[in-house]
Design a protein around this motif. Structure first.
Motif, short mmCIF file in Angstrom:
data_model
loop_
_atom_site.label_atom_id
_atom_site.label_comp_id
_atom_site.label_asym_id
_atom_site.label_seq_id
_atom_site.Cartn_x
_atom_site.Cartn_y
_atom_site.Cartn_z
N ARG A 1 46.74 0.43 85.70
CA ARG A 1 45.42 0.15 86.27
C ARG A 1 44.81 1.42 86.84
O ARG A 1 43.60 1.66 86.71
CB ARG A 1 45.53 -0.92 87.36
N ALA A 2 45.64 2.26 87.48
CA ALA A 2 45.13 3.51 88.04
C ALA A 2 44.58 4.43 86.94
O ALA A 2 43.58 5.12 87.14
CB ALA A 2 46.23 4.22 88.82
N LEU B 1 43.28 3.34 83.97
CA LEU B 1 42.06 2.74 83.45
C LEU B 1 40.90 2.79 84.44
O LEU B 1 39.73 2.77 84.04
CB LEU B 1 42.33 1.29 83.03
N GLU B 2 41.22 2.90 85.73
CA GLU B 2 40.18 3.02 86.75
C GLU B 2 39.80 4.47 87.03
O GLU B 2 38.97 4.74 87.90
CB GLU B 2 40.64 2.33 88.03
N GLY B 3 40.42 5.41 86.30
CA GLY B 3 40.07 6.82 86.44
C GLY B 3 40.69 7.52 87.63
O GLY B 3 40.29 8.63 87.97
N ARG B 4 41.72 6.91 88.23
CA ARG B 4 42.33 7.52 89.41
C ARG B 4 43.48 8.47 89.05
O ARG B 4 43.89 9.27 89.88
CB ARG B 4 42.83 6.42 90.36
N ASN C 1 44.55 11.38 86.16
CA ASN C 1 43.92 12.20 85.13
C ASN C 1 44.85 13.15 84.40
O ASN C 1 44.45 13.76 83.41
CB ASN C 1 42.79 13.03 85.76
#
Length: 217
Positions: free
Chosen positions: A173-174, A176-179, A181
């Protein structure tokens, strides 16, 4: 664009035999160099010129424990000016070292861990338009701690490394949420999430050949 009808099993990256006309090192750096190549896309055509980073390659380790948690480590990355959550990784900068052996070494040095079960999770190139870097991510399971007497003394940016265990689904989830990189973390987390669907039966042995690495073909 020429759209071709191919069977799924035909989809595979392959080395190319395009002719190199000239090649020179135009910059020598601390870890990697910049190379300038002139090459032909087709015989008899005007050569193209490209500059790119020559890189020894790297290995990364997706660490998965018995509770379906992954280990993430936090490290400062100067080029992007960020502290990033990553997975253990390191350069293939020891002459003659096998990639799986390098992965075991990096896991011990960066995470103070050993693993009994090793598989190839996924291979990728960080930036194939500008760098020769190839990265192989291993899945490490069956974990144990490195004995105190054998702990690696970290220095430089690695001296600040700290880690955390995260449920795999939360780590995805992190991403896919852009958290998250870091490329190895993004690729590795999505790959292990996909591999879990068939109980990891699709994974390759740790000693699988690596033709995607320019020096290991």
């Amino acid at each position: 664009m020429d759209i071709r009808q191919l069977a799924p099993e035909e989809i595979s990256d392959r080395p190319s035999d395009r002719r190199t006309v000239a090649s020179e090192t135009v910059y020598e750096g601390f870890i990697w160099n910049v190379q300038r190549d002139e090459f032909e896309l087709a015989q008899g055509t005007d050569p193209l010129r490209r500059d790119y980073i020559t890189h020894p390659g790297a290995v990364s380790v997706l660490v998965l424990d018995d509770d379906d948690r992954v280990l993430l480590i936090n490290q400062y990355r100067r080029p992007v000016g960020m502290t990033m959550w990553e997975i253990p990784a390191g350069l293939l900068d020891v002459d003659g070292e096998d990639p799986a052996a390098a992965a075991r070494r990096e896991l011990a040095e960066e995470a103070d861990l050993r693993a009994e079960q090793w598989d190839v999770l996924v291979d990728f190139h960080n930036s194939p338009g500008s760098s020769s870097e190839a990265n192989r991510i291993f899945l490490a399971r069956g974990l144990s701690e490195v004995p105190d007497a054998e702990l690696h003394e970290r220095d430089g940016e690695e001296a600040e490394i700290h880690g955390t265990w995260v449920p795999l689904d939360a780590a995805v989830r992190a991403v896919l949420e852009g958290r998250l990189n870091s490329p190895a973390a993004v690729v590795g987390l999505l790959a292990v999430h996909a591999a879990r669907a068939d109980g990891y039966r699709s994974l390759r042995p740790a000693d699988t050949p690596w033709p995607g690495h320019p020096d290991l073909r």
